[in-house]
Every structure is written in structure tokens, then in C-alpha cells.
Design a protein around this motif. Structure first.
Motif, PDB file in Angstrom:
ATOM      1  N   SER A  65       0.844  -1.001   0.108  1.00  0.00           N
ATOM      2  CA  SER A  65       0.024  -0.051   0.045  1.00  0.00           C
ATOM      3  C   SER A  65       0.991   1.227   0.027  1.00  0.00           C
ATOM      4  O   SER A  65       1.981   1.359   0.503  1.00  0.00           O
ATOM      5  CB  SER A  65      -1.036  -0.021   1.247  1.00  0.00           C
ATOM      6  OG  SER A  65      -0.203  -0.040   2.514  1.00  0.00           O
ATOM      7  N   PHE A  66       0.493   2.290  -0.404  1.00  0.00           N
ATOM      8  CA  PHE A  66       0.990   3.568  -0.256  1.00  0.00           C
ATOM      9  C   PHE A  66      -0.098   4.699  -0.340  1.00  0.00           C
ATOM     10  O   PHE A  66      -0.847   4.620  -0.739  1.00  0.00           O
ATOM     11  CB  PHE A  66       2.242   3.615  -1.494  1.00  0.00           C
ATOM     12  CG  PHE A  66       1.501   3.897  -2.826  1.00  0.00           C
ATOM     13  CD1 PHE A  66       1.301   5.357  -3.500  1.00  0.00           C
ATOM     14  CD2 PHE A  66       1.048   2.857  -3.675  1.00  0.00           C
ATOM     15  CE1 PHE A  66       0.893   5.387  -4.700  1.00  0.00           C
ATOM     16  CE2 PHE A  66       0.442   3.054  -4.773  1.00  0.00           C
ATOM     17  CZ  PHE A  66       0.307   4.417  -5.355  1.00  0.00           C
ATOM     18  N   PHE A  67       0.519   5.845   0.127  1.00  0.00           N
ATOM     19  CA  PHE A  67      -0.516   7.030   0.368  1.00  0.00           C
ATOM     20  C   PHE A  67       0.222   8.220  -0.551  1.00  0.00           C
ATOM     21  O   PHE A  67       1.257   8.371  -0.385  1.00  0.00           O
ATOM     22  CB  PHE A  67      -0.750   7.305   1.785  1.00  0.00           C
ATOM     23  CG  PHE A  67      -1.105   6.189   2.646  1.00  0.00           C
ATOM     24  CD1 PHE A  67      -1.930   5.202   2.205  1.00  0.00           C
ATOM     25  CD2 PHE A  67      -0.544   6.237   3.964  1.00  0.00           C
ATOM     26  CE1 PHE A  67      -2.156   4.100   2.959  1.00  0.00           C
ATOM     27  CE2 PHE A  67      -0.843   5.240   4.786  1.00  0.00           C
ATOM     28  CZ  PHE A  67      -1.587   3.976   4.155  1.00  0.00           C
ATOM     29  N   ASP A  68      -0.645   8.981  -0.938  1.00  0.00           N
ATOM     30  CA  ASP A  68      -0.273  10.411  -1.210  1.00  0.00           C
ATOM     31  C   ASP A  68      -1.419  11.427  -1.084  1.00  0.00           C
ATOM     32  O   ASP A  68      -2.263  11.283  -1.990  1.00  0.00           O
ATOM     33  CB  ASP A  68       0.222  10.257  -2.798  1.00  0.00           C
ATOM     34  CG  ASP A  68       0.843  11.627  -2.996  1.00  0.00           C
ATOM     35  OD1 ASP A  68       0.342  12.669  -2.718  1.00  0.00           O
ATOM     36  OD2 ASP A  68       1.807  11.521  -3.943  1.00  0.00           O
ATOM     37  N   TYR A  69      -1.418  12.109  -0.346  1.00  0.00           N
ATOM     38  CA  TYR A  69      -2.693  12.980   0.358  1.00  0.00           C
ATOM     39  C   TYR A  69      -2.641  14.528  -0.646  1.00  0.00           C
ATOM     40  O   TYR A  69      -3.406  15.059  -0.263  1.00  0.00           O
ATOM     41  CB  TYR A  69      -2.537  13.311   1.846  1.00  0.00           C
ATOM     42  CG  TYR A  69      -2.697  12.090   2.585  1.00  0.00           C
ATOM     43  CD1 TYR A  69      -4.274  11.839   2.848  1.00  0.00           C
ATOM     44  CD2 TYR A  69      -1.916  11.349   3.002  1.00  0.00           C
ATOM     45  CE1 TYR A  69      -4.415  10.746   3.518  1.00  0.00           C
ATOM     46  CE2 TYR A  69      -2.257  10.185   3.872  1.00  0.00           C
ATOM     47  CZ  TYR A  69      -3.556   9.958   3.956  1.00  0.00           C
ATOM     48  OH  TYR A  69      -3.564   8.678   4.758  1.00  0.00           O
ATOM     49  N   LYS A  70      -1.937  14.238  -1.710  1.00  0.00           N
ATOM     50  CA  LYS A  70      -2.088  15.354  -2.767  1.00  0.00           C
ATOM     51  C   LYS A  70      -2.284  15.056  -4.066  1.00  0.00           C
ATOM     52  O   LYS A  70      -2.730  15.843  -4.787  1.00  0.00           O
ATOM     53  CB  LYS A  70      -0.757  16.226  -2.464  1.00  0.00           C
ATOM     54  CG  LYS A  70      -0.683  17.777  -3.274  1.00  0.00           C
ATOM     55  CD  LYS A  70       0.442  18.549  -3.024  1.00  0.00           C
ATOM     56  CE  LYS A  70       0.579  19.922  -3.800  1.00  0.00           C
ATOM     57  NZ  LYS A  70       1.805  20.703  -3.305  1.00  0.00           N
ATOM     58  N   LYS A  88       2.470  11.884   2.127  1.00  0.00           N
ATOM     59  CA  LYS A  88       3.175  10.420   2.145  1.00  0.00           C
ATOM     60  C   LYS A  88       2.733   9.611   3.357  1.00  0.00           C
ATOM     61  O   LYS A  88       2.836   8.396   3.266  1.00  0.00           O
ATOM     62  CB  LYS A  88       4.489  10.364   1.991  1.00  0.00           C
ATOM     63  CG  LYS A  88       5.080  11.139   0.726  1.00  0.00           C
ATOM     64  CD  LYS A  88       4.743  10.474  -0.437  1.00  0.00           C
ATOM     65  CE  LYS A  88       5.463  10.918  -1.520  1.00  0.00           C
ATOM     66  NZ  LYS A  88       5.027  12.114  -2.033  1.00  0.00           N
ATOM     67  N   GLY A  89       1.652  10.143   4.256  1.00  0.00           N
ATOM     68  CA  GLY A  89       1.219   9.535   5.175  1.00  0.00           C
ATOM     69  C   GLY A  89       1.357   9.673   6.593  1.00  0.00           C
ATOM     70  O   GLY A  89       1.033   8.893   7.592  1.00  0.00           O
ATOM     71  N   PHE A  90       2.399  10.701   6.919  1.00  0.00           N
ATOM     72  CA  PHE A  90       2.823  10.952   8.212  1.00  0.00           C
ATOM     73  C   PHE A  90       1.779  11.850   8.653  1.00  0.00           C
ATOM     74  O   PHE A  90       1.961  12.961   8.795  1.00  0.00           O
ATOM     75  CB  PHE A  90       4.203  11.528   8.364  1.00  0.00           C
ATOM     76  CG  PHE A  90       5.405  10.418   8.134  1.00  0.00           C
ATOM     77  CD1 PHE A  90       5.789   9.693   9.115  1.00  0.00           C
ATOM     78  CD2 PHE A  90       5.870  10.460   6.873  1.00  0.00           C
ATOM     79  CE1 PHE A  90       6.566   8.987   9.028  1.00  0.00           C
ATOM     80  CE2 PHE A  90       7.113   9.636   6.763  1.00  0.00           C
ATOM     81  CZ  PHE A  90       7.337   8.672   7.925  1.00  0.00           C
TER      82      PHE A  90
END
Length: 567
Positions: free
Chosen positions: A149-154, A383-385
Motif C-alpha cells: 500500500s502507499f499514500f499520497d494526500y496530494k 506521504k502518510g505521516f
């Protein structure tokens, strides 16, 4: 014609106000035409205004961001007519246009069913394609898609998620919360209503990326079956058979025509992160205290040839050859804010470039709680922090990143983990971050220009004073060397978690070992082909190393690792 132009020129020279008025009217008319053309292609739907949850993360005010927490439920459904599904899948149906003419958006059921039928008509992208299969329930403790999994809040988009999952050989890609991407080989949850997948993608406001604990899932049809084979599995080594193998590795199957890819594929299908080959038997499981993967054996003990592939080794009944599959070990992936306000503030202190971001990643996985920061870095938040946006005194995070080294700033903390790294490596890492981002690289021009010498002259003394100040003013300081953390992650992480006041769960720490790199490691493909340090630089830095080494030993601590020098 010439006379007419002369007359106009004289007229406007005498009356400049009229000229500028006409010019303004002309520009206003042009703007109206442009705006009309921009809106004419999108149907106007009552109730489709975007609420606070749809905005870009960094651009939102503080209270708006707080609404994006897991507890917030977006209340405004996104009409199917405004959705699109990335370059891998574009509906060829004329249904949205027809629906726009009819203006019927009252039936939730009919809207959902029409949306599904439209999305099931896929368009090839080369030899690969994706098919939307629906909205599914997700659970933070038992993921629906259990791969990476990976995140990118932008900048998250449907295509980016699909592409990353396909590149790793997964069968499914799922998007959640507008910014989170999950991959897997199985969908292990029930369907949810299409209305519940109502959050816009952070990177494309016209598309939908799941909802709160809801996944928008796509089936990826890969061109080559071999794309799912063990090429992306990680070799872990040769290990002695555990005493109670049926408990340590609970799933097994006899394979008379054994090969590495057969065993890896079998364990991947069963959703286990470890694949262990034992002659003609294939075992699957997790790293646990019964099978820690800490005591590697000589690989020659596992060198028995595979029955189904003469050029591969398949281990023996006593010595298992272990691979880590693409399946993500989710035992350490859940993270949250502290349930009650922390009574003490713990610093995660380091010189820039010493691995602070990586250490935060490890601590979050090991404890299950978010880390905070003395600063705010939007790229890390994206990035998920998630603790990055909290004020560092909020008490909601397990520890606080800081690069500060002044007495006043240090004494603001009750205790600290002091992360120290070889200054030669730390300086280069920070220089790369400064000019290339957290996982990028400085350009050749930066290394060869005046920036590098000036950087070393200013930052090298700071490397020494940072450590000396924390040793002098810190109230309770645990020194961790970056090199020791890389070499013996399990033991060093136990020490760090102990200082944070968390009972260390060994199975969770073993889980962290399996995904220790995260998304914060620079690729080794762009290493410099020369040593950027001049003899004068090395002489200066060696002096600082000796000073720090002496200060550590004066406090009965181990000195700097041997590989700090000679240089």
C-alpha cells in the motif's frame, strides 16, 4: 483607410479614458466566452458541490483538515456523471450524456447500477486493462486488499494506483479515503453501496477514490501471467526447520514438480508474506517468535535442486529456503493518534540527513502510533505521516521529530532518542534532500558547483555541535547509531520502543523487519561515481568525529562506529 486610422489615433489620444474602457469591455467579453466554454462540457448537478473533505490537503485550514480524520463521514455523494476512471479504463457508454439530458438523479439505486455497467466497459492500455468491480468495505485491522500500500494526500489518481499495483504483479487495485492505494490478489470483504465511495481523488478532482473505510476496487488484467511470478519476491535466506513447523508455518502443500515460482505463487494466493521451500513441500506463514529469520544458515545447506526446475534450489526437509512474497504483512500497518494526551514529550532528534524520516517510519510501524514534528513538511504529510500537521505540543503523537540543537529547544523535551549517523553519509543525504527532495538526488551541477563546498563548510560543524548539545542539555537521552539500526533493527527498535514507554510486541517488530524500507529509501542507481570530499574537507570532518567520539565515551557510551574513519 490610413486617414481613418489617423483619426482614431487622435480621438483616443484626446480621450484615453474611453480607450481603456473599451479595452476592459473587450477583455471581459473574452473572459465570459472562455468561462462558458469551460463549463459547457460538464452537466450541472444539484447537490454536487464539493465539501471540505474534497479539498487539497495542504491548502485547507486546520479545522478543515481535522474533518478528514477517519471518523469523518463525507455527506455529499459524488454523482456518477462526474466520475471518470483513469487512462486504464474509460467508459465508452453514452449514458452520462443521456442522463444529463434527462436530469434524473433522484434514484440512488439506479445511479449506482448505471455507474457499474458503464465502468465495466474497459479500454485497453497496450496489453493491459482494468475493470471497475465495485465499492467494498475496508477495515484498518483486517485489510480487504492485503498486498502493498502507499499514500499520497496530494497527488493520488486512479491510474497511478492501478499502475503501481500492476507493476508489482497484483490482480486488484483499490483506492480509499481519496488518497490511499491498496494492492492485493484477493478481495476479502463484502460489497458496500456505491454511494459510500464518495471521496474525490486528491490528484484528480473529477474522479472518485473510495470513501471512509470504503475501497473503489479495480480488477487488473495483466498481459503476461509471468508478471505475477516470484521475480518481485525477496530472497531472505536459508534457515533451519522450526521445531513446530505446523504452527510456525501453518499452510503447506506437497508439490512433486516443485519450483520457486510455484511455491511463491501458492503462498501469494494464500495471502502469506513468507514462502518456505523444503524439498517437495511448500510452507507459508508469517515471521514470528517461532520462526524469526534471525539465524541464517549457510546457503549450501539449502542447495538441493528443485524437482521442477534444475537451475533452482528448493531447500531440504531440514533446511528451508525462504522468500518474502509480494503480500504485505499487515500486523504492523495500523496506525492512529494516542488515545490520551501524552504526559511527556519525547524528541526524535537528529542532524538532518541522519535518517529521521526512516526512523519515524519504523517507530510508527513498531508502536502503531503516529509521530509528530517540530516543523511542518507538507510532502511528508502527503506521504502518510498524519502527525505532521499536529502542533508538536499536542500530545497526540508518540514522539516528535526535531533537528534543533539549542539549549532552550532541547530542554523543552522530557526525553529523547538521539539518532547519529556517519557525517560523510549524513552530509551527502541532506545535500541530496536539499536539492532533490526526500528520496531524490542533487544534480551533477550542484555537486560540482559552489553549493557543495559551501554546504560542507556550514553543515559539518553543526553535525558535531548537534550531538554535543543533546548530550549536554538533554534530560534523558538514548543514543542510537544509524548504522546499528540498519545492522540489527530488531534489537535497536526494541530499545527505542522501550524509551517511548510502549510494551514491545515481538511479532509486530518482526513484521517491521519485513517492510523496513517503506517508501523513504533512495535508489542506489544514481550514486556518485567519485568522492565529493576534498582532503581539506576530510581533515575537518575527521576532527569533528574524534570530538563526538570522545564526548560519547566520557558519558560511558559506546563511541562512534568504526566505519566513520579512516576516510
Amino acid at each position: 483607410m490610413a486617414k481613418l486610422l489617423v483619426k482614431l489615433q487622435r480621438y483616443f489620444r484626446r480621450r484615453p479614458v474611453r480607450f481603456f474602457t473599451l479595452l476592459a469591455l473587450y477583455l471581459a467579453a473574452g473572459s465570459l466566452v472562455f468561462l462558458h466554454s469551460g463549463f459547457s462540457g460538464e452537466p450541472t448537478v444539484p447537490g454536487s458541490q464539493r465539501g471540505p473533505g474534497a479539498g487539497e490537503g495542504p491548502g485547507l485550514p486546520y479545522l478543515g483538515v481535522m474533518q478528514l480524520s477517519r471518523g469523518f463521514k463525507a455527506s455529499v455523494p459524488v454523482p456518477e456523471a462526474t466520475r471518470r476512471h483513469g487512462p486504464w479504463f474509460k467508459s465508452t457508454s453514452k449514458e452520462p450524456a443521456e442522463r444529463g439530458k434527462a436530469g434524473d438523479y433522484s434514484s440512488t439505486h439506479s445511479r449506482a447500477s448505471r455507474g457499474r455497467s458503464g465502468r465495466e466497459k474497459e479500454e485497453d492500455r497496450g496489453d493491459e486493462k482494468a475493470r471497475y468491480i465495485g465499492c467494498y468495505v475496508d477495515n484498518t485491522r483486517q485489510r480487504t486488499l492485503r498486498g502493498v500500500s502507499f499514500f499520497d494526500y496530494k497527488k493520488m489518481t486512479v491510474f497511478r494506483c492501478q499502475d503501481n499495483c500492476a507493476e508489482r504483479g497484483y490482480l486488484y487495485a483499490g483506492l480509499e479515503f481519496g488518497a490511499e492505494c491498496y494492492c492485493g490478489h484477493k478481495v476479502q470483504a463484502p460489497n458496500a453501496s456505491e454511494v459510500e465511495c464518495n471521496m474525490l481523488c486528491k490528484g484528480e478532482r473529477t474522479n472518485t477514490c473510495g470513501g471512509v473505510n470504503r475501497l473503489s476496487i479495480y480488477r487488473l488484467e495483466l498481459a503476461q501471467e509471468s508478471a505475477r511470478r516470484y521475480g518481485s519476491a525477496v530472497f531472505r535466506g536459508c534457515f533451519h526447520r522450526p521445531d513446530n513447523i505446523s504452527i510456525a508455518l501453518p499452510v503447506s502443500q506437497v508439490m512433486l514438480n516443485m519450483s520457486v515460482d510455484k511455491c511463491v505463487d501458492f503462498c501469494t494466493e494464500k495471502e502469506y508474506p513468507l514462502s518456505a521451500l523444503a524439498g517437495t513441500s511448500c510452507f507459508c506463514g508469517f515471521p514470528t517468535t517461532l520462526f524469526t529469520l534471525h539465524e541464517r544458515e549457510d546457503e549450501q545447506l539449502c542447495a538441493q535442486k528443485c524437482a521442477g526446475e534444475e537451475f533452482e534450489s528448493c531447500g531440504t526437509a531440514e533446511y528451508l529456503l525462504v522468500y518474502q512474497t509480494q503480500v504485505q504483512d499487515n500486523r504492523c500497518m495500523d496506525r492512529r493518534f494516542l488515545p490520551t494526551r501524552a504526559k511527556q514529550l519525547v524528541a526524535l532528534a537528529s542532524f538532518p540527513g541522519a535518517g529521521n524520516t526512516w526512523a519515524r517510519h519504523l517507530i510508527e510501524l513498531a508502536t502503531g502510533f503516529y509521530t509528530g514534528s517540530y516543523y511542518f513538511d507538507g510532502s511528508l504529510y502527503n506521504k502518510g505521516f498524519k502527525g505532521e500537521r499536529d502542533h508538536w505540543r499536542s500530545g497526540r503523537t508518540i514522539c516528535i521529530k526535531t533537528h534543533e540543537s539549542g539549549q532552550k529547544e532541547i530542554e523543552s523535551f522530557d526525553s529523547a532518542i538521539l539518532l547519529i549517523r556517519n557525517p560523510y553519509k549524513a552530509l551527502m543525504a541532506e545535500f541530496n534532500r536539499k536539492y532533490g527532495g526526500h528520496i531524490g538526488f542533487a544534480s551533477h551541477a550542484h555537486w560540482k558547483g559552489k553549493e557543495w563546498p559551501e554546504f560542507v563548510a556550514n553543515y559539518a560543524p553543526w553535525w558535531a555541535t548537534h550531538t554535543l548539545d543533546w548530550l549536554r542539555y538533554g534530560r534523558k537521552v538514548l543514543v542510537v547509531h544509524f548504522e546499528d539500526l540498519k545492522r540489527d533493527l530488531f534489537a535497536q527498535l526494541q530499545r527505542m520502543v522501550g524509551l517511548l514507554g510502549i510494551a514491545a510486541c515481538q511479532d509486530r517488530l518482526l513484521c517491521v523487519e519485513g517492510q523496513k524500507d517503506g517508501n523513504f529509501k533512495r535508489s542506489g542507481l544514481r550514486k556518485l561515481e567519485y568522492d565529493p570530499y576534498t582532503p581539506e574537507m576530510r581533515k575537518m570532518i575527521s576532527g569533528y568525529i574524534r570530538t563526538v567520539d570522545a564526548a560519547l565515551k566520557l558519558r560511558n557510551l559506546s563511541g562512534v562506529p568504526d566505519d566513520y574513519y579512516p576516510r
